[in-house]
Design a protein around this motif. Structure first.
Motif, PDB file in Angstrom:
ATOM      1  N   ARG A 168       0.846  -1.181   0.000  1.00 50.07           N
ATOM      2  CA  ARG A 168       0.000   0.000   0.000  1.00 50.07           C
ATOM      3  C   ARG A 168       0.885   1.236   0.000  1.00 50.07           C
ATOM      4  O   ARG A 168       1.782   1.374   0.828  1.00 50.07           O
ATOM      5  N   ARG A 172      -3.201   5.725  -1.570  1.00 51.08           N
ATOM      6  CA  ARG A 172      -4.461   5.058  -1.905  1.00 51.08           C
ATOM      7  C   ARG A 172      -4.269   3.914  -2.893  1.00 51.08           C
ATOM      8  O   ARG A 172      -5.223   3.212  -3.241  1.00 51.08           O
ATOM      9  N   ASP A 173      -3.042   3.714  -3.353  1.00 49.54           N
ATOM     10  CA  ASP A 173      -2.747   2.641  -4.307  1.00 49.54           C
ATOM     11  C   ASP A 173      -2.402   1.351  -3.567  1.00 49.54           C
ATOM     12  O   ASP A 173      -1.528   1.344  -2.688  1.00 49.54           O
ATOM     13  N   TRP A 192      -1.299  -2.669  -4.361  1.00 46.95           N
ATOM     14  CA  TRP A 192      -0.846  -3.645  -5.343  1.00 46.95           C
ATOM     15  C   TRP A 192      -0.714  -5.017  -4.686  1.00 46.95           C
ATOM     16  O   TRP A 192      -0.258  -5.138  -3.549  1.00 46.95           O
ATOM     17  N   HIS A 238      -4.071  -4.062  -9.251  1.00 45.67           N
ATOM     18  CA  HIS A 238      -3.986  -2.727  -8.671  1.00 45.67           C
ATOM     19  C   HIS A 238      -5.382  -2.247  -8.340  1.00 45.67           C
ATOM     20  O   HIS A 238      -6.338  -2.478  -9.086  1.00 45.67           O
ATOM     21  N   ARG A 239      -5.514  -1.585  -7.191  1.00 46.60           N
ATOM     22  CA  ARG A 239      -6.803  -1.040  -6.779  1.00 46.60           C
ATOM     23  C   ARG A 239      -6.572   0.290  -6.086  1.00 46.60           C
ATOM     24  O   ARG A 239      -5.574   0.484  -5.386  1.00 46.60           O
ATOM     25  N   THR A 240      -7.504   1.207  -6.270  1.00 46.66           N
ATOM     26  CA  THR A 240      -7.466   2.500  -5.592  1.00 46.66           C
ATOM     27  C   THR A 240      -8.444   2.477  -4.433  1.00 46.66           C
ATOM     28  O   THR A 240      -9.633   2.201  -4.611  1.00 46.66           O
ATOM     29  N   ARG A 297       6.951   1.336  -3.440  1.00 45.19           N
ATOM     30  CA  ARG A 297       6.623   1.550  -4.850  1.00 45.19           C
ATOM     31  C   ARG A 297       6.664   0.210  -5.574  1.00 45.19           C
ATOM     32  O   ARG A 297       7.641  -0.522  -5.481  1.00 45.19           O
ATOM     33  N   GLU A 308      -6.493  -4.278 -13.477  1.00 42.13           N
ATOM     34  CA  GLU A 308      -6.918  -3.050 -12.805  1.00 42.13           C
ATOM     35  C   GLU A 308      -8.306  -3.266 -12.219  1.00 42.13           C
ATOM     36  O   GLU A 308      -9.269  -3.549 -12.927  1.00 42.13           O
ATOM     37  N   ALA A 329     -12.176   0.997  -8.130  1.00 43.97           N
ATOM     38  CA  ALA A 329     -12.153   1.437  -6.739  1.00 43.97           C
ATOM     39  C   ALA A 329     -13.474   1.119  -6.073  1.00 43.97           C
ATOM     40  O   ALA A 329     -14.526   1.089  -6.707  1.00 43.97           O
TER      41      ALA A 329
END
Length: 374
Positions: free
Chosen positions: A122, A125-126, A128, A139-141, A247, A258, A261
């Protein structure tokens, strides 16, 4: 930020109620060694509790080892696979994890085994997730206030967080022996349930003498000399990790998915539900009792006989069929509460009734039968 949050101890039962059970082996991690007790200034149980609740942590990295030996059939991994939840594997066997923490919005967890590595990162807000076995990532927001911690306790602090919520008049709190954990001096806080219907004998939390952060967490079942569950640091560094650790750099050839959200529109314009909102047709969950002998009761819709297929259910994957077969082989039980099948282990019991209920708790089967009666 505070290291510990006041979460309910009932979260311990979430994997149980979902049909996730554990079995493990191997040597115990972080156990006391004779003559290894450091000389520390005396502190009372109240002082150690205050240390836990008021400690603040800016950063941490280290290696954690988890082990579970609950004496149950080896169906947890199958159940986790059938449900699509790879993190369920944290509740089976012995595992080594690497953890990094730099605040509530920068966290990383890496599960390392002989077949590869799984990462959860984390960064703001990203979020992975990545698996080296399949070289796939998602990936999620996150929406505002949404958490990403796995349901299984990944660190001693996660586990201690949940145990503290059980402290009430039914709990005896004492100071245990001092110890060396991950090369650091530590106090030991001991939680002992007073209710004899609890299968938990003691919970032991080794607390860093300087940073007041949990370094080791152990749960002992009644009559057992070794922990049934334990999670401990074998190496720890309290410096804040570099930003690069959070990162995600996709490896060559990785397939990235993807995910929309939470709260956004999904495929075909369908609205995705917010977290913790029950979906129509989902299980009806309630609790019976308090403290260590709380029982979670879930009423499942369209349930058939315990361990059997549901009426009108679609064909289950092979792994789900294997889990259902094992559950169907559990001992049959009956009483004035009805009939069903019983799963018992060192620390908890699960009752699957023929009328579609699942009852689970860190309790004896007799306490489950009482709850099923009501």
């Amino acid at each position: 930020m505070p290291v510990l949050k006041n979460r309910a101890v009932l979260r311990w039962l979430v994997p149980v109620a979902a049909g996730v059970v554990v079995i493990g082996g191997g040597a115990a991690v972080g156990t006391f060694a004779a003559g290894a007790e450091p000389a520390l200034p005396p502190r009372t149980a109240a002082q150690l509790l205050d240390d836990l609740r008021t400690s603040r942590l800016d950063g941490l990295s280290g290696t954690v080892v988890q082990r579970a030996d609950l004496g149950l059939p080896p169906i947890a991994e199958m159940a986790g696979t059938a449900s699509g939840n790879e993190l369920a594997s944290l509740l089976t066997g012995t595992h080594t994890l690497r953890v990094w923490y730099a605040g509530p919005d920068r966290q990383r967890l890496a599960l390392v085994d002989t077949l590869g590595e799984q990462d959860l990162l984390r960064n703001g807000r990203d979020v992975w997730t990545w698996s080296s076995r399949t070289n796939t990532a998602s990936h999620r927001t996150l929406s505002a206030g949404e958490a990403t911690l796995p349901s299984a306790p990944a660190t001693p602090a996660d586990a201690a967080d949940r145990a503290l919520a059980a402290i009430d008049p039914t709990t005896e709190v004492t100071v245990g022996r001092s110890a060396r954990v991950a090369g650091r001096d530590a106090y030991e806080l001991v939680l002992s349930p007073r209710d004899p219907d609890s299968l938990v004998h003691q919970v032991r939390i080794a607390l860093d003498a300087k940073e007041h952060v949990p370094l080791r967490f152990e749960v002992l079942a009644d009559g057992a000399g070794q922990p049934a569950f334990e999670v401990a640091f074998t190496q720890v560094d309290f410096r804040t990790p570099d930003a690069d650790q959070f990162r995600f750099n996709p490896p060559p050839g990785v397939k990235v998915t993807e995910a929309p959200a939470t709260g956004e529109r999904g495929p075909a314009g369908k609205h995705l539900p917010d977290p913790d909102v029950r979906r129509p047709g989902g299980p009806d969950v309630r609790t019976v009792g308090t403290g260590w002998t709380t029982v979670v009761v879930a009423k499942l819709d369209a349930a058939g006989p315990a361990g059997g297929p549901q009426t009108g259910a679609k064909s289950a994957p092979a792994d789900a069929d294997a889990v259902a077969k094992v559950l169907g082989g559990l001992p049959k039980v009956s009483g004035d509460w009805g009939s069903g099948r019983l799963l018992t282990g060192k620390l908890f019991s699960v009752l699957l009734t023929d009328d579609g209920r699942v009852l689970a708790g860190l309790v004896t089967p007799e306490r489950l039968y009482q709850a099923a009666r009501g």
